[in-house]
Enzyme design. Structure first.
Site, PDB file in Angstrom:
ATOM      1  N   THR A 223      -5.985  39.513  22.407  1.00 18.95           N
ATOM      2  CA  THR A 223      -5.855  40.616  23.169  1.00 18.95           C
ATOM      3  C   THR A 223      -4.970  40.311  24.566  1.00 18.95           C
ATOM      4  OG1 THR A 223      -7.888  41.517  22.471  1.00 18.95           O
ATOM      5  CG2 THR A 223      -7.104  42.413  24.474  1.00 18.95           C
ATOM      6  N   ARG A 251     -13.213  51.355  13.601  1.00 22.29           N
ATOM      7  CA  ARG A 251     -13.795  50.827  14.883  1.00 22.29           C
ATOM      8  C   ARG A 251     -12.921  50.730  16.021  1.00 22.29           C
ATOM      9  NH1 ARG A 251     -12.582  46.284  18.105  1.00 22.29           N
ATOM     10  NH2 ARG A 251     -14.617  45.386  18.968  1.00 22.29           N
ATOM     11  N   GLY A 253     -12.695  49.216  20.024  1.00 20.29           N
ATOM     12  CA  GLY A 253     -13.274  48.263  20.781  1.00 20.29           C
ATOM     13  C   GLY A 253     -13.369  48.719  22.019  1.00 20.29           C
ATOM     14  N   ASP A 254     -13.358  47.835  23.185  1.00 20.27           N
ATOM     15  CA  ASP A 254     -13.588  48.139  24.519  1.00 20.27           C
ATOM     16  C   ASP A 254     -12.096  48.297  25.309  1.00 20.27           C
ATOM     17  OD1 ASP A 254     -12.938  45.414  24.146  1.00 20.27           O
ATOM     18  OD2 ASP A 254     -13.332  44.906  25.982  1.00 20.27           O
ATOM     19  N   THR A 274     -11.260  40.832  27.839  1.00 18.18           N
ATOM     20  CA  THR A 274     -10.910  40.403  26.537  1.00 18.18           C
ATOM     21  C   THR A 274     -12.371  39.869  26.007  1.00 18.18           C
ATOM     22  OG1 THR A 274      -9.628  39.272  24.894  1.00 18.18           O
ATOM     23  CG2 THR A 274      -9.971  38.204  27.072  1.00 18.18           C
ATOM     24  N   GLY A 275     -12.531  39.880  24.591  1.00 15.15           N
ATOM     25  CA  GLY A 275     -13.741  39.597  23.989  1.00 15.15           C
ATOM     26  C   GLY A 275     -14.260  40.365  23.119  1.00 15.15           C
ATOM     27  N   GLY A 277     -15.882  43.116  21.811  1.00 13.33           N
ATOM     28  CA  GLY A 277     -15.756  44.666  22.612  1.00 13.33           C
ATOM     29  C   GLY A 277     -17.118  45.406  22.529  1.00 13.33           C
TER      30      GLY A 277
HETATM   31  N1  ASP Z   1     -11.873  43.227  23.136  1.00  9.82           N
HETATM   32  C1  ASP Z   1     -11.062  43.304  21.990  1.00  9.82           C
HETATM   33  C2  ASP Z   1     -11.750  44.247  20.928  1.00  9.82           C
HETATM   34  O1  ASP Z   1     -13.024  44.208  20.909  1.00  9.82           O
HETATM   35  C3  ASP Z   1     -11.100  42.024  21.150  1.00  9.82           C
HETATM   36  C4  ASP Z   1     -10.306  40.870  22.193  1.00  9.82           C
HETATM   37  O2  ASP Z   1     -10.203  41.069  23.310  1.00  9.82           O
HETATM   38  O3  ASP Z   1     -10.163  39.854  21.595  1.00  9.82           O
HETATM   39  O4  ASP Z   1     -11.390  45.142  20.499  1.00  9.82           O
END
Ligand code: ASP
Length: 357
Positions: A223, A251, A253-254, A274-275, A277
């Site tokens: 991301t 789905r 995400g954040d 990032t992470g 979500g």
């Molecule tokens: N945060 C993103 C999500 O959950 C994924 C990522 O940042 O790797 O969609």
């Protein structure tokens, strides 16, 4: 007598107006044509290209060099916009565009695949001066979702548009719809195949409720995000992603959720996350950092450390943030093995790193 009354009213109005201005902390000067005068040389920019199990031992020299070159190109592009007096929002979007156009990152061109082997992209932006924001979720034909998020912010009455409707809006604003094959990369395609295979194995196992950790498999991170402070003291942040490998059921995400994946407020800071979500949404991570600074008067460093290393970690979430505050302090906080990241200050000093240590 009447003239004196009018004069008194006028002076009262002017005094009231100037007091209100200083109460709002508005230190920017305006010239008569309405142009804002650049009154500070302080600016800065910080970016990420995803966080996860990014280990030196799994990285070839050539791949590491490719990431380093692309991160450098992205951040120096944003930096030069800021140096010339451009806006934080323009720097954020130009920087993110470069990473969206690269197959290296899980955004735009390099987006991960869904369970159905399609690509669904999410993005958002926020302007710290006006608290305006724009976001798109689950778009499938947009080359640069961050640009569409800006368009939603500037040219619609809404903050977030999703799926087909977002793309109808995009067409009405002159965006080209890409053929979905544009988003095909072999690396990401292989990754979703592996994820599905792993899922089959786990579901055949006795414990059918076993949770699948989406961060165990390779190549699901990437991301991209950026936060910037411009010479006018304005902050902006943006985030763009393909989401998580093997996601299904539309789905989201954040990344397109204002307050979770992206937040900016001139009173505090600008943040991109990032992470994993779901945890960033539950923790309202980006807004929590800003709120801690606003309500508890803590530094950016303290706020990001508390939110990522304490609160997110306790919740079971993994990932990180990049953030910059209203005076140009920067934080790149994460609880994973690595995060592609870089920042540049007004002097042009570049700090770039991938792994934890
Ligand atoms: N945060 C993103 C999500 O959950 C994924 C990522 O940042 O790797 O969609």
């Amino acid at each position: 007598m009447r003239k004196i009354q009018i004069l008194t009213l006028l002076i009262g109005f002017l005094v009231h107006f100037s007091c209100n201005n200083s109460e709002n902390g508005n230190e920017k000067s305006e010239i008569s044509e309405g142009l804002t005068v650049v009154d500070s040389e302080n600016f800065g920019i910080v970016i990420h290209g995803g966080a996860g199990t990014i280990l030196k031992k799994n990285m070839s020299d050539s791949l590491e060099a490719a990431y380093t070159a692309k991160l450098t190109q992205a951040i120096t592009t944003g930096h030069s916009i800021l140096q010339k007096g451009g806006t934080a929002m323009d720097a954020v979007t130009a920087t993110i565009n470069i990473m969206e156009d690269s197959p290296l990152f899980n955004a735009g061109k390099g987006a991960v695949f869904t369970h159905e082997e399609t690509n669904e992209l999410d993005a958002s932006v926020m302007d710290g001066e006006t608290l305006n924001a724009g976001a798109v979720a689950g778009v499938t034909h947009i080359k640069n979702p961050i640009d569409l998020a800006v368009e939603v912010m500037n040219h619609s009455e809404h903050v977030m548009l999703a799926g087909q409707g977002a793309e109808v809006f995009a067409q009405s604003r002159g965006f080209e719809l890409m053929d979905p094959s544009y988003f095909y990369t072999e690396r990401r395609f292989r990754s979703v195949q592996q994820a599905k295979e792993k899922e089959r194995i786990e579901l055949d196992h006795d414990d059918k409720t076993a949770l699948i950790d989406p961060f165990i498999l390779d190549t699901k991170y990437g991301t991209v995000g950026c936060a910037a402070l411009d010479k006018n003291g304005n902050l902006a942040a943006g985030t763009s992603t393909g989401g998580m490998t093997n996601k299904r059921w539309n789905r989201i995400g954040d990344a397109p959720v204002i307050g979770a994946g992206t937040y900016a407020n001139n009173a505090t800071c600008a943040v991109s996350s990032t992470g994993w979500g779901e945890y960033f949404i539950r923790g309202m991570v980006a807004h929590d950092i800003s709120a801690q600074m606003e309500y508890k008067n803590v530094s950016l460093k303290e706020a990001t450390h508390d939110v990522i290393q304490e609160k997110l970690t306790k919740l079971g979430g993994t990932g990180g943030v990049v953030a910059i505050d209203k005076t140009g302090n920067v934080s790149m906080e994460f609880n994973t093995a690595g995060m592609y990241r870089a920042h540049m200050n007004a002097e042009g000093t570049l700090v770039l790193a991938i792994y934890k240590d």
